[in-house]
Design a protein around this motif. Structure first.
Motif, PDB file in Angstrom:
ATOM      1  N   GLN A  46     -21.451  49.943 -43.724  1.00  0.00           N
ATOM      2  CA  GLN A  46     -20.882  50.102 -42.386  1.00  0.00           C
ATOM      3  C   GLN A  46     -19.977  51.336 -42.393  1.00  0.00           C
ATOM      4  OE1 GLN A  46     -21.954  47.958 -39.982  1.00  0.00           O
ATOM      5  NE2 GLN A  46     -23.124  46.834 -41.518  1.00  0.00           N
ATOM      6  N   ILE A  47     -19.636  51.827 -41.213  1.00  0.00           N
ATOM      7  CA  ILE A  47     -18.860  53.067 -41.104  1.00  0.00           C
ATOM      8  C   ILE A  47     -17.410  52.762 -40.722  1.00  0.00           C
ATOM      9  CG2 ILE A  47     -18.667  55.277 -39.891  1.00  0.00           C
ATOM     10  CD1 ILE A  47     -21.750  55.151 -39.551  1.00  0.00           C
ATOM     11  N   ALA A  48     -16.475  53.317 -41.508  1.00  0.00           N
ATOM     12  CA  ALA A  48     -15.046  53.122 -41.263  1.00  0.00           C
ATOM     13  C   ALA A  48     -14.685  53.573 -39.854  1.00  0.00           C
ATOM     14  CB  ALA A  48     -14.222  53.894 -42.295  1.00  0.00           C
ATOM     15  N   GLY A  49     -13.834  52.786 -39.207  1.00  0.00           N
ATOM     16  CA  GLY A  49     -13.356  53.113 -37.868  1.00  0.00           C
ATOM     17  C   GLY A  49     -14.263  52.651 -36.749  1.00  0.00           C
ATOM     18  N   GLU A  50     -15.484  52.253 -37.077  1.00  0.00           N
ATOM     19  CA  GLU A  50     -16.405  51.799 -36.038  1.00  0.00           C
ATOM     20  C   GLU A  50     -16.292  50.285 -35.844  1.00  0.00           C
ATOM     21  OE1 GLU A  50     -19.771  55.262 -36.023  1.00  0.00           O
ATOM     22  OE2 GLU A  50     -20.408  53.218 -36.425  1.00  0.00           O
ATOM     23  N   SER A  51     -16.771  49.850 -34.712  1.00  0.00           N
ATOM     24  CA  SER A  51     -16.767  48.433 -34.385  1.00  0.00           C
ATOM     25  C   SER A  51     -18.091  47.821 -34.831  1.00  0.00           C
ATOM     26  CB  SER A  51     -16.584  48.261 -32.880  1.00  0.00           C
ATOM     27  OG  SER A  51     -16.591  46.893 -32.536  1.00  0.00           O
ATOM     28  N   ILE A  52     -18.003  46.644 -35.434  1.00  0.00           N
ATOM     29  CA  ILE A  52     -19.209  45.915 -35.796  1.00  0.00           C
ATOM     30  C   ILE A  52     -19.280  44.642 -34.949  1.00  0.00           C
ATOM     31  CG2 ILE A  52     -19.408  46.807 -38.150  1.00  0.00           C
ATOM     32  CD1 ILE A  52     -18.186  44.145 -39.137  1.00  0.00           C
ATOM     33  N   GLU A  53     -20.496  44.231 -34.654  1.00  0.00           N
ATOM     34  CA  GLU A  53     -20.699  42.985 -33.922  1.00  0.00           C
ATOM     35  C   GLU A  53     -20.778  41.844 -34.916  1.00  0.00           C
ATOM     36  OE1 GLU A  53     -23.963  40.699 -31.121  1.00  0.00           O
ATOM     37  OE2 GLU A  53     -24.546  42.514 -32.172  1.00  0.00           O
ATOM     38  N   LEU A  54     -20.012  40.793 -34.657  1.00  0.00           N
ATOM     39  CA  LEU A  54     -20.113  39.572 -35.447  1.00  0.00           C
ATOM     40  C   LEU A  54     -20.942  38.584 -34.631  1.00  0.00           C
ATOM     41  CD1 LEU A  54     -16.409  39.160 -36.605  1.00  0.00           C
ATOM     42  CD2 LEU A  54     -18.269  40.341 -37.771  1.00  0.00           C
ATOM     43  N   HIS A  55     -22.026  38.118 -35.203  1.00  0.00           N
ATOM     44  CA  HIS A  55     -22.891  37.129 -34.561  1.00  0.00           C
ATOM     45  C   HIS A  55     -23.333  36.157 -35.640  1.00  0.00           C
ATOM     46  CE1 HIS A  55     -26.931  36.213 -32.338  1.00  0.00           C
ATOM     47  NE2 HIS A  55     -26.182  35.138 -32.496  1.00  0.00           N
ATOM     48  N   ILE A  56     -22.787  34.947 -35.571  1.00  0.00           N
ATOM     49  CA  ILE A  56     -23.078  33.932 -36.574  1.00  0.00           C
ATOM     50  C   ILE A  56     -23.535  32.664 -35.867  1.00  0.00           C
ATOM     51  CG2 ILE A  56     -22.142  32.525 -38.457  1.00  0.00           C
ATOM     52  CD1 ILE A  56     -20.210  35.525 -37.799  1.00  0.00           C
ATOM     53  N   THR A 105     -13.241  45.939 -35.335  1.00  0.00           N
ATOM     54  CA  THR A 105     -13.147  47.336 -35.744  1.00  0.00           C
ATOM     55  C   THR A 105     -12.810  47.422 -37.226  1.00  0.00           C
ATOM     56  OG1 THR A 105     -12.435  47.988 -33.539  1.00  0.00           O
ATOM     57  CG2 THR A 105     -12.004  49.552 -35.320  1.00  0.00           C
ATOM     58  N   LEU A 106     -13.593  48.215 -37.942  1.00  0.00           N
ATOM     59  CA  LEU A 106     -13.406  48.378 -39.384  1.00  0.00           C
ATOM     60  C   LEU A 106     -12.281  49.374 -39.655  1.00  0.00           C
ATOM     61  CD1 LEU A 106     -17.145  48.450 -40.405  1.00  0.00           C
ATOM     62  CD2 LEU A 106     -15.505  46.617 -40.827  1.00  0.00           C
ATOM     63  N   ASP A 107     -11.062  48.893 -39.497  1.00  0.00           N
ATOM     64  CA  ASP A 107      -9.868  49.712 -39.695  1.00  0.00           C
ATOM     65  C   ASP A 107      -9.440  49.629 -41.159  1.00  0.00           C
ATOM     66  OD1 ASP A 107      -7.734  51.334 -39.113  1.00  0.00           O
ATOM     67  OD2 ASP A 107      -6.497  49.719 -38.279  1.00  0.00           O
ATOM     68  N   VAL A 108     -10.329  50.115 -42.030  1.00  0.00           N
ATOM     69  CA  VAL A 108     -10.082  50.125 -43.475  1.00  0.00           C
ATOM     70  C   VAL A 108     -10.495  51.480 -44.036  1.00  0.00           C
ATOM     71  CG1 VAL A 108     -10.398  47.624 -43.751  1.00  0.00           C
ATOM     72  CG2 VAL A 108     -12.361  49.150 -43.996  1.00  0.00           C
ATOM     73  N   GLU A 109     -10.069  51.753 -45.257  1.00  0.00           N
ATOM     74  CA  GLU A 109     -10.406  53.026 -45.899  1.00  0.00           C
ATOM     75  C   GLU A 109     -11.878  53.068 -46.301  1.00  0.00           C
ATOM     76  OE1 GLU A 109      -7.836  53.975 -49.164  1.00  0.00           O
ATOM     77  OE2 GLU A 109      -6.043  53.346 -48.060  1.00  0.00           O
ATOM     78  N   GLU A 110     -12.416  54.279 -46.311  1.00  0.00           N
ATOM     79  CA  GLU A 110     -13.775  54.463 -46.821  1.00  0.00           C
ATOM     80  C   GLU A 110     -13.837  53.984 -48.265  1.00  0.00           C
ATOM     81  OE1 GLU A 110     -15.387  58.394 -46.291  1.00  0.00           O
ATOM     82  OE2 GLU A 110     -14.588  58.541 -44.251  1.00  0.00           O
TER      83      GLU A 110
END
Length: 139
Positions: A46-56, A105-110
């Motif tokens: 996944q890409i840092a800073g982008e939003s991912i969809e959670l669907h479970i 949002t993937l607000d984590v470091e690369e």
């Protein structure tokens, strides 16, 4: 001397786990089989800073009640839980199927490795508990 008695009523919430006709639907380990399907995200990077969809998807094979769910995302290196929902895990879905949808949002470091853990369980903690995990790297 006249004494006045004051009664205080304190409202509280009662969560009921019975169906509409009053019969108990407290699943037991012997009669409950839960499954979890993580539709999104996948284990792809996944890409840092982008939003991912959670669907479970949470299912009970006999269309029994889904009592509790939890979805967590944990930083694999630090152990820090960076997503923990729903706030109240008691969902009480009597249809045997429940979907969790959210954007995160993937607000984590690369280079961070994350683990998504989805969990479902019965009326009591640990009853028929099922977990599903996926790991993915943030680039």
């Amino acid at each position: 001397m006249l004494r006045i008695l004051t009664l205080m009523f304190i409202p509280f919430l009662i969560i009921s786990c019975s169906d509409n006709n009053g019969e108990e639907d407290h699943n037991t380990e012997e009669e409950t089989t839960y499954s979890i399907t993580i539709m999104s995200p996948t284990s792809d990077d996944q890409i840092a800073g982008e939003s991912i969809e959670l669907h479970i998807n949470f299912d009970e094979e006999n269309n029994g009640t889904i009592h509790h769910i939890n979805v967590q995302i944990t930083n694999e290196t630090t152990g820090e839980v960076i997503y923990n929902e729903p706030e109240i895990p008691h969902v009480h879905v009597p249809t045997g199927h429940h979907e969790w949808h959210d954007d995160f949002t993937l607000d984590v470091e690369e280079g961070t490795n994350l683990v998504l853990t989805a969990k479902v369980w019965g009326h009591e903690e640990g009853v028929a508990e099922t977990n599903e995990n996926i790991s993915f790297k943030v680039k």
